[in-house]
Scaffold this active site. Structure first.
Site, PDB file in Angstrom:
ATOM      1  N   CYS A 193     -16.056  61.016   3.269  1.00 57.03           N
ATOM      2  CA  CYS A 193     -16.915  62.145   2.986  1.00 57.03           C
ATOM      3  C   CYS A 193     -16.807  63.134   4.143  1.00 57.03           C
ATOM      4  O   CYS A 193     -17.786  63.446   4.827  1.00 57.03           O
ATOM      5  CB  CYS A 193     -18.346  61.651   2.801  1.00 57.03           C
ATOM      6  SG  CYS A 193     -19.299  62.820   1.868  1.00 57.03           S
ATOM      7  N   GLU A 194     -15.587  63.541   4.419  1.00 51.48           N
ATOM      8  CA  GLU A 194     -15.242  64.456   5.508  1.00 51.48           C
ATOM      9  C   GLU A 194     -13.861  64.961   5.191  1.00 51.48           C
ATOM     10  O   GLU A 194     -13.139  64.333   4.417  1.00 51.48           O
ATOM     11  CB  GLU A 194     -15.122  63.702   6.848  1.00 51.48           C
ATOM     12  CG  GLU A 194     -16.380  63.599   7.624  1.00 51.48           C
ATOM     13  CD  GLU A 194     -16.140  63.249   9.084  1.00 51.48           C
ATOM     14  OE1 GLU A 194     -15.325  63.905   9.743  1.00 51.48           O
ATOM     15  OE2 GLU A 194     -16.796  62.307   9.549  1.00 51.48           O
TER      16      GLU A 194
ATOM     17  N   GLU B 226       5.836  47.355  28.862  1.00 51.76           N
ATOM     18  CA  GLU B 226       4.719  46.948  27.983  1.00 51.76           C
ATOM     19  C   GLU B 226       4.740  47.762  26.697  1.00 51.76           C
ATOM     20  O   GLU B 226       3.827  48.562  26.446  1.00 51.76           O
ATOM     21  CB  GLU B 226       3.385  47.222  28.688  1.00 51.76           C
ATOM     22  CG  GLU B 226       3.144  46.405  29.916  1.00 51.76           C
ATOM     23  CD  GLU B 226       1.942  46.922  30.711  1.00 51.76           C
ATOM     24  OE1 GLU B 226       1.516  48.069  30.517  1.00 51.76           O
ATOM     25  OE2 GLU B 226       1.435  46.158  31.524  1.00 51.76           O
TER      26      GLU B 226
ATOM     27  N   ARG C 101      -4.894  58.083  13.090  1.00 60.16           N
ATOM     28  CA  ARG C 101      -4.006  58.904  13.917  1.00 60.16           C
ATOM     29  C   ARG C 101      -3.872  60.361  13.437  1.00 60.16           C
ATOM     30  O   ARG C 101      -3.908  61.277  14.251  1.00 60.16           O
ATOM     31  CB  ARG C 101      -2.628  58.237  14.054  1.00 60.16           C
ATOM     32  CG  ARG C 101      -2.696  56.804  14.594  1.00 60.16           C
ATOM     33  CD  ARG C 101      -1.356  56.289  15.056  1.00 60.16           C
ATOM     34  NE  ARG C 101      -0.923  56.936  16.265  1.00 60.16           N
ATOM     35  CZ  ARG C 101      -0.028  57.895  16.322  1.00 60.16           C
ATOM     36  NH1 ARG C 101       0.568  58.306  15.238  1.00 60.16           N
ATOM     37  NH2 ARG C 101       0.287  58.431  17.475  1.00 60.16           N
TER      38      ARG C 101
ATOM     39  N   GLY D  27       4.956  53.125  26.180  1.00 61.02           N
ATOM     40  CA  GLY D  27       5.143  54.562  25.970  1.00 61.02           C
ATOM     41  C   GLY D  27       6.429  54.977  25.288  1.00 61.02           C
ATOM     42  O   GLY D  27       6.556  56.136  24.916  1.00 61.02           O
TER      43      GLY D  27
HETATM   44  N1  LLP Z   1       0.412  49.639  28.646  1.00 62.63           N
HETATM   45  C1  LLP Z   1      -0.713  50.318  28.923  1.00 62.63           C
HETATM   46  C2  LLP Z   1      -1.372  50.129  30.215  1.00 62.63           C
HETATM   47  C3  LLP Z   1      -1.266  51.189  27.960  1.00 62.63           C
HETATM   48  O1  LLP Z   1      -2.375  51.872  28.239  1.00 62.63           O
HETATM   49  C4  LLP Z   1      -0.629  51.329  26.703  1.00 62.63           C
HETATM   50  C5  LLP Z   1      -1.191  52.191  25.671  1.00 62.63           C
HETATM   51  C6  LLP Z   1       0.559  50.595  26.457  1.00 62.63           C
HETATM   52  C7  LLP Z   1       1.047  49.762  27.458  1.00 62.63           C
HETATM   53  C8  LLP Z   1       1.296  50.678  25.160  1.00 62.63           C
HETATM   54  O2  LLP Z   1       1.734  51.969  24.927  1.00 62.63           O
HETATM   55  P1  LLP Z   1       2.752  52.290  23.728  1.00 62.63           P
HETATM   56  O3  LLP Z   1       4.075  51.629  24.042  1.00 62.63           O
HETATM   57  O4  LLP Z   1       2.182  51.761  22.487  1.00 62.63           O
HETATM   58  O5  LLP Z   1       2.850  53.785  23.725  1.00 62.63           O
HETATM   59  N2  LLP Z   1      -3.913  55.147  20.051  1.00 62.63           N
HETATM   60  C9  LLP Z   1      -2.854  56.022  20.561  1.00 62.63           C
HETATM   61  C10 LLP Z   1      -2.053  55.372  21.664  1.00 62.63           C
HETATM   62  C11 LLP Z   1      -2.894  54.956  22.817  1.00 62.63           C
HETATM   63  C12 LLP Z   1      -2.099  54.226  23.838  1.00 62.63           C
HETATM   64  C13 LLP Z   1      -2.990  53.563  24.822  1.00 62.63           C
HETATM   65  N3  LLP Z   1      -2.269  52.823  25.811  1.00 62.63           N
HETATM   66  C14 LLP Z   1      -1.955  56.412  19.390  1.00 62.63           C
HETATM   67  O6  LLP Z   1      -2.234  56.021  18.266  1.00 62.63           O
HETATM   68  O7  LLP Z   1      -0.987  57.148  19.613  1.00 62.63           O
END
Ligand code: LLP
Length: 410
Positions: free
Chosen positions: A337-338, A268, A307, A227
């Protein structure tokens, strides 16, 4: 990416030359940026025993996983296929945590059979797990805290109504299951809202986690998930991870003082490690100048970078073919096509048909969320490391597109 002699470069490699050699659209990753981001986190958290598990979902390519493995990171995976890619990339099963949601118990069993630790995210799953394994198989528990903050509802997972984790108010139910099945709980987990910038909120959540952890004996780890965000807009502030590390150090040590042992603190990160390393190069196929604001149409779209369409996310865009051109505003679109804006009303150095544009922050949740919508092929991916370019995924072909389609005669 740097501008040298009026040409954009990564580690002395010209981006235009890359586009010419490999064609567009093309994902380009700079390994140096990954290296820098890992070091930033390791240094920020060096005040307490910690482990960084790369979130494989953010950029899932075995070459990238191998790189992460070579840095000694662990791995966060969400499916048995990600898990297997991690094993194939050289991670020890012991260094992989399987954090799934809404999967069948069969998949959990499969993950355990492949030797990894599983993170349980519902009471019913904890019960099924207890019946099957009792205390013979350690696991961790994914918790859900109260609503906090996040950039976009779809990527905000600490939300009260989120489907992830067991709400911390159900602690008594968790404890009852632990007693009934003699469960061996080795860790507690929470995932921060993806796209996180607010240090006080992060620390508040950490405190809550430590309070909860005090009622569990002998934990090996407490996992704060991913996150941590990075700047997307040129004016976005950069999260000061050292400040976050300092604030966490105080909390971690006050927890250790009365906990008795020193569980490792896990993170993570996905976006923090790989967002800024990635660039999506695309060609301008058409300019439509018949409006107040010209449209620059490109050979990519939300089939390659979802995104902006899915989250309204901002990705900075520059013209690498005309770096010193005068700035003008454009709508930059894809060829779907959108309606598919990659950028609305953006100041970009004067664009001509055939120019190569570069979309930034395309490393995390770029290639891995790409699709074949409109029967378009997914791009190639290259990694630049130590001044060398390595192709890490070939551009798809028509054969790839139809591979699993069955040609029936009616
Ligand atoms: N750990 C868990 C349990 C997660 O669900 C996620 C992301 C992460 C770690 C990694 O999160 P990060 O550090 O990348 O924020 N597709 C969306 C983001 C979805 C995140 C899903 N879970 C986007 O493009 O912003």
């Amino acid at each position: 990416m740097q501008l040298k002699n009026a040409t954009y470069h990564i580690q002395d490699i010209s981006m235009e030359a890359l586009a010419e050699k490999y064609g567009t659209p093309l994902f380009v990753y700079n390994a140096f940026t990954i290296d820098r981001q890992i070091n930033r986190l390791q240094n920020a958290f060096d005040g307490f025993p910690h482990r960084i598990n790369y979130a494989a979902k953010s950029l899932t390519n075995i070459a990238v996983l191998k790189l992460m493995c070579s840095y000694g990171l662990g791995l966060d995976v969400v499916s048995v296929n990600e898990l297997q890619m991690g094993l194939d990339a050289g991670f020890d099963a012991d260094d992989i945590l399987f954090t799934s949601n809404s999967v069948s118990f069969e998949e959990i069993k499969e993950a355990i059979a492949r030797g990894v630790k599983v993170n349980i995210d519902s009471l019913s799953l904890l019960e099924t797990f207890g019946k099957e394994y009792g205390g013979s198989q350690p696991c961790s528990i994914r918790l859900k805290l109260d609503p906090l903050v996040g950039e976009h509802e779809a990527s905000t997972e600490w939300h009260n109504k989120s489907k992830f984790g067991i709400h911390y108010s159900r602690l008594d139910d968790i404890k009852a299951l632990i007693d009934t099945y003699n469960l061996d709980i080795v860790g507690l987990h929470v995932h921060n809202s993806s796209s996180f910038l607010d240090i006080p909120v992060y620390v508040k959540a950490a405190k809550r986690m430590f309070d909860i952890a005090r009622s569990f004996e002998g934990l090996d780890f407490i996992d704060f998930g991913g996150g941590i965000t990075v700047p997307f807009h040129p004016e976005d502030e950069t999260i000061d991870v050292n400040k976050l590390g300092k604030a966490l150090t105080t909390e971690v040590h006050s927890f250790y003082d009365d906990y008795g042992s020193r569980p490792e603190i896990w993170f993570e990160p996905g976006r923090f490690l790989v967002s800024e390393c990635g660039y999506l190069l695309c060609s301008v196929t058409v300019l439509k100048g018949d409006r107040d604001l010209p449209y620059a149409g490109t050979d990519t779209g939300f089939n390659h970078l979802l995104r902006p369409k899915l989250y309204g996310a901002y990705h900075d865009i520059c013209n690498i073919s005309n770096p010193e051109g005068e700035l003008q505003n454009y709508h930059i679109t894809g060829n779907m096509c959108e309606t598919d804006f990659l950028g609305r009303d953006r100041p970009v150095a004067r664009i001509r048909e055939g120019d190569i544009l570069c979309i930034k922050n395309a490393g995390a949740y770029g290639a891995c969320m790409a699709s074949n919508y409109n029967s378009r092929l997914r791009p190639a991916e290259v990694m630049i490391r130590e001044g060398k370019v390595q192709l890490i995924r070939e551009r798809e072909t028509y054969e790839d597109l139809v591979r699993n389609q069955l040609d029936v005669s009616w």
